[in-house]
Design a protein around this motif. Structure first.
Motif, mmCIF file in Angstrom:
data_model
loop_
_atom_site.group_PDB
_atom_site.id
_atom_site.type_symbol
_atom_site.label_atom_id
_atom_site.label_comp_id
_atom_site.label_asym_id
_atom_site.label_seq_id
_atom_site.Cartn_x
_atom_site.Cartn_y
_atom_site.Cartn_z
ATOM 1 N N ARG A 210 0.832 -1.219 0.000
ATOM 2 C CA ARG A 210 0.000 0.000 0.000
ATOM 3 C C ARG A 210 0.858 1.258 0.000
ATOM 4 N NH1 ARG A 210 -3.066 -3.185 3.584
ATOM 5 N NH2 ARG A 210 -2.099 -2.207 5.403
ATOM 6 N N ALA A 211 2.017 1.203 0.651
ATOM 7 C CA ALA A 211 2.878 2.394 0.788
ATOM 8 C C ALA A 211 3.897 2.509 -0.349
ATOM 9 C CB ALA A 211 3.601 2.348 2.131
ATOM 10 N N HIS A 212 3.879 1.539 -1.290
ATOM 11 C CA HIS A 212 4.873 1.499 -2.370
ATOM 12 C C HIS A 212 6.297 1.443 -1.808
ATOM 13 C CE1 HIS A 212 1.651 2.123 -5.203
ATOM 14 N NE2 HIS A 212 1.267 3.177 -4.501
ATOM 15 N N THR A 213 6.445 0.709 -0.712
ATOM 16 C CA THR A 213 7.776 0.471 -0.145
ATOM 17 C C THR A 213 8.327 -0.811 -0.766
ATOM 18 O OG1 THR A 213 7.259 1.589 1.931
ATOM 19 C CG2 THR A 213 8.992 -0.084 2.010
ATOM 20 N N LEU A 214 9.531 -0.734 -1.336
ATOM 21 C CA LEU A 214 10.122 -1.900 -1.982
ATOM 22 C C LEU A 214 10.715 -2.857 -0.955
ATOM 23 C CD1 LEU A 214 10.063 0.048 -4.515
ATOM 24 C CD2 LEU A 214 12.042 -1.250 -5.292
ATOM 25 N N ALA A 215 10.843 -4.116 -1.368
ATOM 26 C CA ALA A 215 11.554 -5.111 -0.559
ATOM 27 C C ALA A 215 12.984 -5.211 -1.080
ATOM 28 C CB ALA A 215 10.879 -6.465 -0.689
ATOM 29 N N VAL A 216 13.952 -5.185 -0.179
ATOM 30 C CA VAL A 216 15.341 -5.453 -0.559
ATOM 31 C C VAL A 216 15.753 -6.739 0.143
ATOM 32 C CG1 VAL A 216 17.731 -4.656 -0.523
ATOM 33 C CG2 VAL A 216 15.872 -3.010 -0.886
ATOM 34 N N LEU A 217 16.036 -7.777 -0.630
ATOM 35 C CA LEU A 217 16.432 -9.059 -0.059
ATOM 36 C C LEU A 217 17.952 -9.199 -0.104
ATOM 37 C CD1 LEU A 217 13.694 -11.424 -1.556
ATOM 38 C CD2 LEU A 217 13.635 -10.024 0.534
ATOM 39 N N LEU A 218 18.498 -9.796 0.955
ATOM 40 C CA LEU A 218 19.942 -9.819 1.145
ATOM 41 C C LEU A 218 20.406 -11.258 1.395
ATOM 42 C CD1 LEU A 218 19.802 -6.682 3.430
ATOM 43 C CD2 LEU A 218 20.499 -6.734 1.046
ATOM 44 N N PRO A 219 20.561 -12.021 0.310
ATOM 45 C CA PRO A 219 20.874 -13.439 0.478
ATOM 46 C C PRO A 219 22.262 -13.691 1.073
ATOM 47 C CG PRO A 219 20.926 -12.822 -1.847
ATOM 48 C CD PRO A 219 20.372 -11.652 -1.104
ATOM 49 N N GLY A 220 23.161 -12.714 0.969
ATOM 50 C CA GLY A 220 24.509 -12.897 1.525
ATOM 51 C C GLY A 220 24.471 -13.076 3.034
ATOM 52 N N ARG B 174 5.328 -11.522 -3.995
ATOM 53 C CA ARG B 174 4.853 -11.658 -5.389
ATOM 54 C C ARG B 174 3.355 -11.394 -5.469
ATOM 55 N NH1 ARG B 174 8.100 -17.114 -6.247
ATOM 56 N NH2 ARG B 174 10.014 -16.375 -7.228
ATOM 57 N N ARG B 175 2.616 -12.002 -4.526
ATOM 58 C CA ARG B 175 1.156 -11.857 -4.538
ATOM 59 C C ARG B 175 0.764 -10.389 -4.393
ATOM 60 N NH1 ARG B 175 -1.498 -10.990 -0.486
ATOM 61 N NH2 ARG B 175 -0.130 -11.941 1.052
ATOM 62 N N ALA B 176 1.482 -9.646 -3.536
ATOM 63 C CA ALA B 176 1.143 -8.241 -3.272
ATOM 64 C C ALA B 176 1.784 -7.297 -4.288
ATOM 65 C CB ALA B 176 1.568 -7.866 -1.857
ATOM 66 N N ASN B 177 2.526 -7.873 -5.262
ATOM 67 C CA ASN B 177 3.210 -7.048 -6.270
ATOM 68 C C ASN B 177 4.163 -6.034 -5.664
ATOM 69 O OD1 ASN B 177 2.239 -8.099 -8.726
ATOM 70 N ND2 ASN B 177 0.253 -7.122 -8.312
ATOM 71 N N VAL B 178 4.868 -6.436 -4.610
ATOM 72 C CA VAL B 178 5.912 -5.581 -4.055
ATOM 73 C C VAL B 178 7.186 -5.839 -4.860
ATOM 74 C CG1 VAL B 178 7.363 -5.110 -2.036
ATOM 75 C CG2 VAL B 178 4.928 -5.608 -1.737
ATOM 76 N N PRO B 179 7.731 -4.811 -5.535
ATOM 77 C CA PRO B 179 8.959 -5.046 -6.298
ATOM 78 C C PRO B 179 10.093 -5.477 -5.370
ATOM 79 C CG PRO B 179 7.976 -2.922 -6.853
ATOM 80 C CD PRO B 179 7.266 -3.422 -5.628
ATOM 81 N N VAL B 180 10.873 -6.437 -5.844
ATOM 82 C CA VAL B 180 11.963 -6.978 -5.035
ATOM 83 C C VAL B 180 13.307 -6.549 -5.614
ATOM 84 C CG1 VAL B 180 13.119 -9.113 -4.308
ATOM 85 C CG2 VAL B 180 10.612 -8.959 -4.238
ATOM 86 N N ARG C 27 14.978 1.826 -8.204
ATOM 87 C CA ARG C 27 13.779 2.342 -7.532
ATOM 88 C C ARG C 27 13.977 2.403 -6.022
ATOM 89 N NH1 ARG C 27 8.540 -0.705 -9.832
ATOM 90 N NH2 ARG C 27 7.570 0.645 -8.286
ATOM 91 N N ALA C 28 14.667 1.398 -5.474
ATOM 92 C CA ALA C 28 14.882 1.363 -4.022
ATOM 93 C C ALA C 28 15.733 2.540 -3.549
ATOM 94 C CB ALA C 28 15.532 0.034 -3.615
ATOM 95 N N LEU C 29 16.463 3.139 -4.488
ATOM 96 C CA LEU C 29 17.259 4.330 -4.132
ATOM 97 C C LEU C 29 16.608 5.615 -4.647
ATOM 98 C CD1 LEU C 29 20.902 3.055 -4.839
ATOM 99 C CD2 LEU C 29 19.716 3.209 -2.635
ATOM 100 N N GLY C 30 15.418 5.500 -5.217
ATOM 101 C CA GLY C 30 14.760 6.683 -5.781
ATOM 102 C C GLY C 30 15.473 7.194 -7.024
ATOM 103 N N MET C 31 16.173 6.295 -7.746
ATOM 104 C CA MET C 31 16.972 6.704 -8.907
ATOM 105 C C MET C 31 16.418 6.143 -10.210
ATOM 106 S SD MET C 31 20.792 6.261 -7.349
ATOM 107 C CE MET C 31 21.625 7.104 -8.713
ATOM 108 N N GLN C 32 15.128 5.827 -10.232
ATOM 109 C CA GLN C 32 14.569 5.188 -11.423
ATOM 110 C C GLN C 32 14.557 6.108 -12.641
ATOM 111 O OE1 GLN C 32 13.105 5.700 -8.534
ATOM 112 N NE2 GLN C 32 11.013 6.440 -8.727
#
Ligand SMILES: [Zn+2]
Length: 397
Positions: free
Chosen positions: A268-278, A295-301, A345-350
Motif C-alpha cells: 500500500r505504501a509502495h515500499t520496496l523489498a530489498v532481499l539480502l541473500p549474503g 509476489r502476490r502483493a506485487n511488491v517489487p523486489v 527504484r529502491a534508491l529513488g533513482m529510477q
C-alpha cells in the motif's frame, strides 16, 4: 548525430520492451539517446562500436552496503564456526562494536584507501551505483567521516545513507534512548547540514533498536525532509516492515521474519523489498523471506550484497544473484531486475538508472553470455567484457 553507437548487441532493456536480440544502443552527452532493434537504427554516430554479439545490461545498482569500515571480522567467523551465534558475539562486545573501534581509530585517508580497493570487485562486475551506509562511527565525527569517505569513492555513482541507529555504542551502554536522542538531535542534523545524507536507515531488531526508537529516528529524518529505509524483521518479527511502510520508506530490507500484514502494508505504501541473500547464507539462516507474499502483493523486489564485515562479507553482485535464485528461489529474471530496475527504484533513482531507456545515464556493461540468465546461473565466473560510464568505454579493473 549521436556521440557513439553499439551495434551487433543484444539488449536486456529491463523495461516493458524486454530483451532485444540484435539491437543498437546510442549515447549522447552521457545519456542513452537511442535504443531498439538494429533494423530501426537509421541515425548516425561519431563512433561506432561492434559489440560482437555481447549482451548489454544497465549498470548494476547495489542498493544496500556497509562498504566503508576498518578492520575485518575473520576472527568472529572462526568463533561462530565453533558454535557462537551472531547474537552471542554481539552481547559479548564483539560484532558491530568491534568494527566501530577500528573505524573510529582509522584516518579518513586510510578508510578511503581500503574502501576504494574493496570497490574494485563491484566495478569489475559492471556496477554503476552503490549505496553506502554509515553506522560504524556511532559518534558525530566518525559518522561524518564515514559519509565523507563514501562520497569520495571513485569509479561509480555513490548514494550515502545515514545509519547512526545501527547499534548502541559502548559509551551509551544500557541507555539506548539517550543514544537515540543524541543521534536525532546532534549527529543526523550535523550530517544533513554538510549535505552528506541521501537517506536515513535504522536497525530495528532485538539486538539493536525498538520500534519506538526507530520511529523517533524516522521522525527526525522527516523533519529534515530525508527519505527513510529500514533493516526490518531480519532475526525476528518486530513489525519492522509495517513501520517502514507507515513512514513511506523507500525500502524495507532483509524481511526474513516479516508477516503477511507487513508485506501488505509495504504494498500500500509502495515500499520496496530489498532481499539480502549474503547475510542469510553467511549466518546460516533457515527462515526464508516471504517471497510468495511479496509476489502476490506485487511488491517489487530488489537485491543487494549487504556487504559488511560481520554478517555478509560479500563483494559480488553476480554471486548475490545466484544466491537469491538458489536460496530464495527467485527466477534469474527476478534476480536481474533486483540488481537493476528495482534496485534503482529502491534508491529513488529510477529516472536515471536501472534500465536502458532513452534519457537514462549511459552507464551500462557488456557481457559475453548467451543469455542474461547465465549471469545468475554461473558461480564465480565474471563474463563482463566492457564497462561504459557516462557514455565512455572503460576497461574492467
Ligand atoms: Zn545492512
Amino acid at each position: 548525430m549521436h556521440d557513439a553507437v553499439w551495434l551487433n548487441a543484444n539488449l536486456a532493456t529491463m523495461t516493458a520492451h524486454g530483451a532485444i536480440v540484435d539491437g543498437a544502443l546510442a549515447v549522447t552527452q552521457g545519456r542513452i539517446s537511442w535504443s531498439g532493434p538494429r533494423s530501426g537504427w537509421k541515425d548516425k554516430a561519431r563512433a561506432e562500436h561492434d559489440a560482437r554479439g555481447a549482451w548489454i545490461l544497465p549498470g548494476f545498482v547495489d542498493c544496500h552496503t556497509h562498504l566503508v569500515y576498518a578492520g575485518n571480522r575473520a576472527h568472529e567467523f572462526e568463533l561462530r564456526l565453533k558454535g557462537a551465534s551472531y547474537e552471542d558475539i554481539a552481547k559479548a562486545g564483539g560484532g558491530i562494536v568491534s568494527t566501530v573501534r577500528a573505524t573510529r581509530a582509522a584516518s579518513e585517508t586510510d578508510l578511503l584507501a581500503v574502501a576504494q580497493k574493496r570497490l574494485n570487485q563491484w566495478l569489475a562486475e559492471g556496477t554503476a551505483v552503490i549505496e553506502v551506509k554509515s553506522g560504524y562511527g556511532l559518534d558525530r565525527d566518525t559518522e561524518l567521516k564515514m559519509l565523507r569517505t563514501a562520497r569520495r569513492l571513485k569509479g561509480l555513482t555513490v548514494r550515502t545513507t545515514f545509519l547512526g541507529a545501527h547499534a548502541v555504542p559502548e559509551e551509551f551502554k544500557g541507555c539506548a534512548d539517550a543514544y537515540i536522542d543524541y543521534v536525532c538531535d546532534e549527529v543526523l542534523p550535523a550530517a544533513a547540514k554538510e549535505k552528506l545524507v541521501d537517506a536515513v536507515d535504522a536497525f530495528c531488531e532485538r539486538i539493536a533498536f525498538t520500534r519506538d526508537q526507530t520511529a523517533r529516528v524516522f521522525s527526525a529524518a522527516k523533519r529534515l525532509a530525508l527519505p527513510v529505509k529500514l533493516h526490518a524483521d531480519q532475526l525476528s518479527d518486530l513489525g519492522g516492515a509495517a513501520l517502514a511502510a507507515k513512514y513511506g520508506a523507500l525500502s524495507a530490507d532483509h524481511l526474513e521474519h516479516a508477516s503477511e500484514q507487513g508485506v501488505d502494508a509495504m504494498a500500500r505504501a509502495h515500499t520496496l523489498a530489498v532481499l539480502l541473500p549474503g547475510a542469510f547464507y553467511f549466518l546460516r539462516e533457515t527462515r526464508l523471506p516471504p517471497i510468495a507474499a511479496l509476489r502476490r502483493a506485487n511488491v517489487p523486489v530488489a537485491l543487494a550484497t549487504d556487504h559488511n564485515p560481520g554478517s555478509s562479507p560479500l563483494s559480488s553482485p553476480l554471486l548475490a544473484m545466484n544466491m537469491a535464485c538458489t536460496l530464495f528461489h527467485l527466477t534469474p529474471d527476478e534476480a536481474l531486475a533486483g540488481f537493476t530496475v528495482n534496485a534503482a527504484r529502491a534508491l529513488g533513482m529510477q529516472a536515471t538508472h536501472g534500465t536502458l531507456e532513452t534519457g537514462n545515464a549511459a552507464d551500462f556493461a557488456l557481457w559475453e553470455v548467451e543469455s542474461p540468465a547465465e549471469l545468475a546461473y554461473a558461480i564465480g565466473a565474471n563474463p563482463c567484457i566492457g564497462i561504459v560510464r557516462g557514455g565512455n568505454s572503460g576497461q574492467r579493473p
